[in-house]
Write a protein that holds these residues in place. Structure first.
Motif, mmCIF file in Angstrom:
data_model
loop_
_atom_site.group_PDB
_atom_site.id
_atom_site.type_symbol
_atom_site.label_atom_id
_atom_site.label_comp_id
_atom_site.label_asym_id
_atom_site.label_seq_id
_atom_site.Cartn_x
_atom_site.Cartn_y
_atom_site.Cartn_z
ATOM 1 N N PHE A 1 0.841 -1.198 0.000
ATOM 2 C CA PHE A 1 0.000 0.000 0.000
ATOM 3 C C PHE A 1 0.881 1.255 0.000
ATOM 4 O O PHE A 1 0.690 2.167 -0.807
ATOM 5 N N ILE A 2 1.852 1.283 0.885
ATOM 6 C CA ILE A 2 2.742 2.439 1.001
ATOM 7 C C ILE A 2 3.603 2.582 -0.255
ATOM 8 O O ILE A 2 3.795 3.694 -0.759
ATOM 9 N N ASP A 3 4.092 1.476 -0.793
ATOM 10 C CA ASP A 3 4.884 1.526 -2.029
ATOM 11 C C ASP A 3 4.093 2.170 -3.165
ATOM 12 O O ASP A 3 4.629 2.989 -3.908
ATOM 13 N N GLN A 4 2.817 1.797 -3.292
ATOM 14 C CA GLN A 4 1.970 2.399 -4.344
ATOM 15 C C GLN A 4 1.830 3.902 -4.134
ATOM 16 O O GLN A 4 1.896 4.678 -5.080
ATOM 17 N N GLY A 5 1.618 4.302 -2.895
ATOM 18 C CA GLY A 5 1.483 5.727 -2.591
ATOM 19 C C GLY A 5 2.754 6.505 -2.874
ATOM 20 O O GLY A 5 2.709 7.627 -3.399
ATOM 21 N N LEU A 6 3.889 5.910 -2.542
ATOM 22 C CA LEU A 6 5.172 6.569 -2.800
ATOM 23 C C LEU A 6 5.437 6.680 -4.301
ATOM 24 O O LEU A 6 5.914 7.716 -4.775
ATOM 25 N N LYS A 7 5.101 5.642 -5.058
ATOM 26 C CA LYS A 7 5.273 5.681 -6.513
ATOM 27 C C LYS A 7 4.467 6.821 -7.133
ATOM 28 O O LYS A 7 4.878 7.418 -8.106
ATOM 29 N N ARG A 8 3.300 7.084 -6.567
ATOM 30 C CA ARG A 8 2.413 8.116 -7.103
ATOM 31 C C ARG A 8 2.630 9.482 -6.432
ATOM 32 O O ARG A 8 1.927 10.428 -6.724
#
Length: 168
Positions: free
Chosen positions: A25-32
């Protein structure tokens, strides 16, 4: 997929303290570039509350206050592990609940699995009782129900109620 689904459904602010139970979840947010990392959970709640009070209103759409708030609110999600949730109870009751700020809490359920670290066991056992004591509706996420649970959370914040999504 949870991050993208919530973003697509008008959760604009993702604020919290990282936890390994939600690394994807956090990885997706950081990517965006859509996540704000804080050092404390109560700090995250305060920031998310302020962000939720921001109204994105087109100038030609000024209407009555209730419609204004329910239609144009800038929704927030706060992520944390359950020990941080327990540390944040005062902030939740004296800020989020007192002023009726609808926020989705994404909580990693440390102590859910049998062989978790000893320091997670106690908080893991009492977490459901803490959520009940706060009258905070919660949904435990899994592969089969995550979308339905997210939809329920989105409905609740649209109604002006905070809720919790739990990652075991």
């Amino acid at each position: 997929k949870i991050f993208d689904y919530l973003l697509k459904n008008k959760i604009f602010h993702f604020v919290g303290v990282p936890d390994s139970t939600m690394r994807y979840f956090i990885d997706q947010g950081l990517k965006r570039n859509k996540i704000l990392i804080t050092t404390r959970e109560d700090e995250a709640i305060g920031i998310a509350t302020g962000m939720s009070l921001f109204l994105e209103v087109p100038k030609e759409k000024i209407v009555n206050r209730h419609e204004l708030i329910s239609k144009y609110r800038s929704n927030s999600l706060v992520f944390m592990q359950n020990a941080g949730f327990a540390n944040s109870i005062s902030t939740i009751t004296s800020l989020v609940q007192l002023y009726q700020i609808p926020i989705i809490f994404l909580i990693g359920w440390r102590g859910f699995v049998e062989n978790d670290a000893p320091e997670h066991t106690k908080i893991g056992k009492i977490q459901p009782n803490l959520l009940k004591a706060l009258s905070l509706q919660s949904m435990i996420l899994n592969e089969e129900n995550w979308k339905k649970s997210c939809d329920r959370a989105l409905k609740l914040i649209k109604e002006g109620k905070s809720c919790a999504l739990i990652i075991p």
